[in-house]
Design an enzyme around this catalytic site. Structure first.
Site, mmCIF file in Angstrom:
data_model
loop_
_atom_site.group_PDB
_atom_site.id
_atom_site.type_symbol
_atom_site.label_atom_id
_atom_site.label_comp_id
_atom_site.label_asym_id
_atom_site.label_seq_id
_atom_site.Cartn_x
_atom_site.Cartn_y
_atom_site.Cartn_z
ATOM 1 N N LYS A 9 0.851 -1.191 0.000
ATOM 2 C CA LYS A 9 0.000 0.000 0.000
ATOM 3 C C LYS A 9 0.887 1.242 0.000
ATOM 4 O O LYS A 9 2.055 1.210 0.408
ATOM 5 C CB LYS A 9 -0.933 0.020 1.213
ATOM 6 N N PRO A 93 9.883 -4.862 0.091
ATOM 7 C CA PRO A 93 10.949 -4.540 1.048
ATOM 8 C C PRO A 93 10.384 -4.286 2.435
ATOM 9 O O PRO A 93 9.307 -3.706 2.591
ATOM 10 C CB PRO A 93 11.564 -3.268 0.463
ATOM 11 N N ALA A 96 9.783 -0.209 4.986
ATOM 12 C CA ALA A 96 9.612 0.778 3.915
ATOM 13 C C ALA A 96 8.344 1.596 4.037
ATOM 14 O O ALA A 96 8.142 2.543 3.276
ATOM 15 C CB ALA A 96 9.627 0.065 2.560
ATOM 16 N N GLY A 97 7.426 1.234 4.955
ATOM 17 C CA GLY A 97 6.146 1.929 5.026
ATOM 18 C C GLY A 97 5.158 1.471 3.977
ATOM 19 O O GLY A 97 4.203 2.182 3.669
ATOM 20 N N LEU A 98 5.358 0.250 3.435
ATOM 21 C CA LEU A 98 4.487 -0.283 2.386
ATOM 22 C C LEU A 98 3.521 -1.343 2.902
ATOM 23 O O LEU A 98 2.690 -1.835 2.141
ATOM 24 C CB LEU A 98 5.334 -0.871 1.252
ATOM 25 N N GLY A 100 4.028 -4.531 4.108
ATOM 26 C CA GLY A 100 4.195 -5.908 3.654
ATOM 27 C C GLY A 100 3.767 -6.953 4.661
ATOM 28 O O GLY A 100 3.046 -7.890 4.322
ATOM 29 N N ASP A 135 -2.858 -1.707 10.185
ATOM 30 C CA ASP A 135 -3.019 -1.723 8.733
ATOM 31 C C ASP A 135 -3.693 -2.992 8.218
ATOM 32 O O ASP A 135 -4.130 -3.030 7.061
ATOM 33 C CB ASP A 135 -1.653 -1.598 8.041
#
Length: 278
Positions: A9, A93, A96-98, A100, A135
């Site tokens: 995201k 990764p 990363a603030g994504l 995962g 999240d």
């Protein structure tokens, strides 16, 4: 065994509304899934326990892994589930603030919903997700969504049109707790949320996100690589933003990464795409 995509995201908007009584910060954010993902395999077999394997040898294979904890939470409610077998093909990764790890956990929940003889009620599934992490509920929903609280109070928004996205990640990570600790008093708020209807009307009118992230200041102060990357993106003139607490940033365009930065070219991912098995 079911194999599901666990997409990353980005945060098209992230505002700090103030500090909550529990010590966490109240947020207003707009989440967006993108077509960059891990592959999560989930199966059930006779026996007990959880067997987790992962392509990234640095990640834990026990209750230190959110995917493992997601399976354990379902097993606690359905003792007859059997032994859960999980494989994680990690492509996103870490640090990363994504999202995962949260997306992997949600993929396990989505898979077990399909494997259970009788699926869990939606409210119970979302309660499990919220208990795993702020999240995780979003990754049960996907697409474009407005969120309040710590990110778990979700309102679906109409999917954005398919937009090009480039994820850019410096070498160094940014620990989320450190970024929040580095907020100044002014950055912490308090301030009022715009609300989901404001965002629904705005996105429908301009057909493009309003890119803002209150965590940009502390992230840049903590990590010069993030500061330099955001400076490079500003000079390029393309729409861009830090994602979550970083260290990844994104541009709403396809662009080659500058030296010393990893890059992934992808697109926004709709809610319908999230629901599809890979």
């Amino acid at each position: 065994m079911l194999r599901l995509a666990a997409p990353a995201k980005i945060n098209l908007h992230l505002e700090i509304l103030g500090r909550r009584d529990d010590g966490f910060h109240a947020l207003e954010t707009v989440f967006q899934t993108i077509d960059l993902f891990d592959i999560v395999g989930v199966g059930c077999e006779p026996g007990v326990g959880i067997a987790l394997t992962c392509s990234d040898r640095t990640l834990p294979l026990d209750d230190g892994n959110l995917a493992w904890r997601a399976a354990a939470a379902v097993q606690a409610r359905r003792p007859d589930l059997g032994r859960v077998v999980i494989t994680l093909d990690k492509r996103l990764p870490a640090g990363a603030g994504l999202g995962g790890g949260s997306s992997d956990a949600a993929a396990v929940l989505r898979a077990l919903q399909r494997l259970l003889p009788q699926s869990l009620p939606s409210a119970e599934l979302y309660a499990i997700a919220a208990g795993l992490g702020s999240d995780v509920p979003f990754f049960l929903l996907g697409g474009t969504a407005h969120a309040l609280g710590r990110g778990e109070e979700l309102t679906p928004l109409p999917d954005l049109p398919r937009l090009p996205v480039t994820i850019l990640k410096p070498v160094r990570d940014l620990p989320t707790p450190a970024v929040y600790r580095a907020l100044t008093d002014e950055e912490r708020g308090p301030r009022q949320a715009r609300g989901p209807e404001w965002w629904r009307e705005t996105l429908a009118r301009v057909q493009a996100p309003v890119l803002e992230n209150r965590l940009t200041g502390p992230a840049m102060r903590l990590e010069p690589q993030v500061r330099d990357l955001l400076g490079w993106l500003t000079r390029s003139g393309m729409p861009h933003l830090l994602s979550g607490s970083g260290s990844a940033c994104f541009a709403l365009a396809h662009v080659d990464a500058p030296p010393g930065v990893r890059g992934w070219k992808t697109f926004t991912r709709s809610r319908a795409r999230l629901e599809a098995l890979e």
